[in-house]
Design an enzyme around this catalytic site. Structure first.
Site, PDB file in Angstrom:
ATOM      1  N   GLU A 151      89.658  -3.252  62.024  1.00  0.00           N
ATOM      2  CA  GLU A 151      90.520  -2.586  61.029  1.00  0.00           C
ATOM      3  C   GLU A 151      89.723  -1.595  60.180  1.00  0.00           C
ATOM      4  OE1 GLU A 151      92.376  -5.145  58.126  1.00  0.00           O
ATOM      5  OE2 GLU A 151      93.520  -3.478  57.295  1.00  0.00           O
ATOM      6  N   ASP A 166      90.320  -8.275  62.540  1.00  0.00           N
ATOM      7  CA  ASP A 166      90.784  -8.044  61.166  1.00  0.00           C
ATOM      8  C   ASP A 166      89.911  -8.928  60.292  1.00  0.00           C
ATOM      9  OD1 ASP A 166      94.076  -7.849  59.585  1.00  0.00           O
ATOM     10  OD2 ASP A 166      92.047  -7.759  58.748  1.00  0.00           O
ATOM     11  N   ILE A 190      89.435  -9.424  57.108  1.00  0.00           N
ATOM     12  CA  ILE A 190      90.192 -10.200  56.113  1.00  0.00           C
ATOM     13  C   ILE A 190      91.657  -9.815  56.283  1.00  0.00           C
ATOM     14  CG2 ILE A 190      90.666 -10.627  53.682  1.00  0.00           C
ATOM     15  CD1 ILE A 190      87.789 -10.157  53.008  1.00  0.00           C
ATOM     16  N   ASP A 191      92.438 -10.740  56.793  1.00  0.00           N
ATOM     17  CA  ASP A 191      93.895 -10.502  56.858  1.00  0.00           C
ATOM     18  C   ASP A 191      94.471 -11.212  55.629  1.00  0.00           C
ATOM     19  OD1 ASP A 191      96.118  -9.336  58.234  1.00  0.00           O
ATOM     20  OD2 ASP A 191      96.806 -11.373  58.572  1.00  0.00           O
ATOM     21  N   THR A 202      94.091  -9.157  52.442  1.00  0.00           N
ATOM     22  CA  THR A 202      93.144  -8.614  51.452  1.00  0.00           C
ATOM     23  C   THR A 202      93.727  -8.662  50.048  1.00  0.00           C
ATOM     24  OG1 THR A 202      92.068  -7.170  53.064  1.00  0.00           O
ATOM     25  CG2 THR A 202      91.894  -6.523  50.754  1.00  0.00           C
ATOM     26  N   ASP A 262      96.178  -6.978  63.001  1.00  0.00           N
ATOM     27  CA  ASP A 262      96.884  -8.017  62.237  1.00  0.00           C
ATOM     28  C   ASP A 262      97.339  -9.151  63.138  1.00  0.00           C
ATOM     29  OD1 ASP A 262      98.504  -5.449  60.322  1.00  0.00           O
ATOM     30  OD2 ASP A 262      96.878  -6.765  59.651  1.00  0.00           O
TER      31      ASP A 262
HETATM   32  O1  LIG Z   1      95.328  -7.701  54.582  1.00  0.00           O
HETATM   33  P1  LIG Z   1      95.412  -6.752  55.695  1.00  0.00           P
HETATM   34  O2  LIG Z   1      94.410  -6.945  56.791  1.00  0.00           O
HETATM   35  O3  LIG Z   1      95.453  -5.331  55.229  1.00  0.00           O
HETATM   36  O4  LIG Z   1      96.806  -6.981  56.489  1.00  0.00           O
HETATM   37  C1  LIG Z   1      98.045  -7.190  55.808  1.00  0.00           C
HETATM   38  C2  LIG Z   1      98.652  -5.846  55.422  1.00  0.00           C
HETATM   39  O5  LIG Z   1      97.784  -5.204  54.492  1.00  0.00           O
HETATM   40  C3  LIG Z   1     100.001  -6.064  54.744  1.00  0.00           C
HETATM   41  O6  LIG Z   1     100.543  -4.804  54.473  1.00  0.00           O
HETATM   42  C4  LIG Z   1     100.958  -6.834  55.627  1.00  0.00           C
HETATM   43  O7  LIG Z   1     101.250  -6.046  56.742  1.00  0.00           O
HETATM   44  C5  LIG Z   1     100.356  -8.138  56.081  1.00  0.00           C
HETATM   45  O8  LIG Z   1     101.242  -8.738  57.008  1.00  0.00           O
HETATM   46  C6  LIG Z   1      99.004  -7.914  56.735  1.00  0.00           C
HETATM   47  O9  LIG Z   1      98.436  -9.179  57.064  1.00  0.00           O
HETATM   48 MG   LIG Z   2      95.669  -7.411  58.434  1.00  0.00          MG
HETATM   49 MG   LIG Z   3      92.499  -6.724  56.964  1.00  0.00          MG
END
Ligand SMILES: O=P(O)(O)O[C@H]1[C@H](O)[C@@H](O)[C@@H](O)[C@@H](O)[C@@H]1O
Ligand SMILES: [Mg+2]
Ligand SMILES: [Mg+2]
Length: 285
Positions: A70, A90, A92-93, A95, A220
């Site tokens: 990512e 990813d 950190i999913d 963030t 993601d």
């Molecule tokens: O934390 P992320 O890796 O950016 O992914 C998130 C995304 O930012 C958020 O907009 C949503 O789409 C979440 O479902 C993602 O996990």
């Molecule tokens: Mg993500």
């Molecule tokens: Mg992320």
């Protein structure tokens, strides 16, 4: 027969666990928050550091493998999936959850060969839950097998979704219209953990019947797409077509933002839903 990719999967699990330790330690410090596509699309130095730690550790062991990460893509790396062994990361999913210390933060590592997911690893590092799946060998959480919900009636279901980072009023109106349509089916409830990967692992665990989101990216859901399908779930796009192709990186080939819905119900649903819902005993496992 020896599993060609078991060694790589073991490396992914160890790397995810190490990355989770970095995330937990970073939660004790101030988190330097930056933004990407908008003021609510957050990234931190920890996202970038964790992604580099994972990628460097893989390069040392598997020097010919490729990566879709990512934060590497955000820094200008191409987002193109080939037939080569490819790690889809990813770091950190969730963030936004990490920035706010909201306790659902995942490290997500998917692995694709010939554009087909071979394994997926999602480490929910504040819950200490390691979700894993190897293609054809089932899905697990901390070694315990996972199975999607047996519930066939959407009116007895919990549906998860996320709002993403687009705050354009027209887009928000469409999201709210979808929320209203789903709630008024009616469904038992709607939830969102704040991370696509953990939402999908909740589906694989059987405690959420379906998850949808418009606008996810391949990183993601690459790992959690296999965890869902190996737990007996299905992935489809908003037209109901099999979305595993795009979850395996199809949109990465096009380098496009995904418009995808990861809806999952059990694979073989029969329509023996009782007609008279009022008098039915609501049996939940
Ligand atoms: O934390 P992320 O890796 O950016 O992914 C998130 C995304 O930012 C958020 O907009 C949503 O789409 C979440 O479902 C993602 O996990
Ligand atoms: Mg993500
Ligand atoms: Mg992320």
């Amino acid at each position: 027969m020896a599993d060609l990719w078991q060694n790589a999967m073991d490396h992914a699990v160890a790397a995810a666990r190490r990355a989770g330790q970095v995330v937990r330690e970073a939660l004790l410090d101030d988190r330097k928050v930056m933004t990407k596509s908008s003021s609510v699309d957050l990234v931190t130095q920890t996202d970038q550091k964790v992604e580099q730690l994972i990628i460097q550790s893989v390069k040392e062991k598997f020097p010919t493998h490729r990566f879709i990460g990512e934060e590497s893509v955000a820094a200008g790396e191409p987002c193109i999936l080939t037939d080569d062994p490819t790690w889809i990361v990813d770091p950190i999913d969730g963030t936004t959850n990490f920035v706010h210390a909201f306790p659902f933060v995942a490290v997500s590592i998917g692995f694709s060969v010939n554009k087909q997911m071979e394994f997926g690893v999602v480490f929910s590092c504040l819950e200490d839950k390691m979700f894993t799946a190897r293609r054809g060998s089932g899905a697990f959480c901390n070694g315990e097998p996972l199975q999607v919900s047996g519930q066939k009636d959407i009116q007895r279901s919990i549906i998860a979704t996320e709002f993403g980072s687009n705050r354009d009023p027209e887009v928000v109106d469409k999201m709210f219209s979808s929320l209203r349509n789903v709630l008024c089916i009616p469904v038992h409830g709607m939830r969102g953990a704040g991370t696509a990967a953990i939402n999908m692992c909740l589906v694989a665990s059987g405690c959420v019947e379906a998850y949808y989101e418009i606008g996810m990216h391949v990183w993601d859901l690459a790992a959690s797409s296999l965890i869902v399908s190996e737990a007996g779930g299905v992935l489809m796009d908003v037209e109901g077509k099999d979305a595993r192709a795009s979850a395996d990186g199809g949109d990465a080939r096009r380098g496009a933002k995904s418009v995808r819905c990861a809806c999952v119900f059990r694979r073989s649903g029969r329509s023996d839903v009782p007609t008279d819902r009022r008098s039915q005993q609501q049996n939940h496992r």
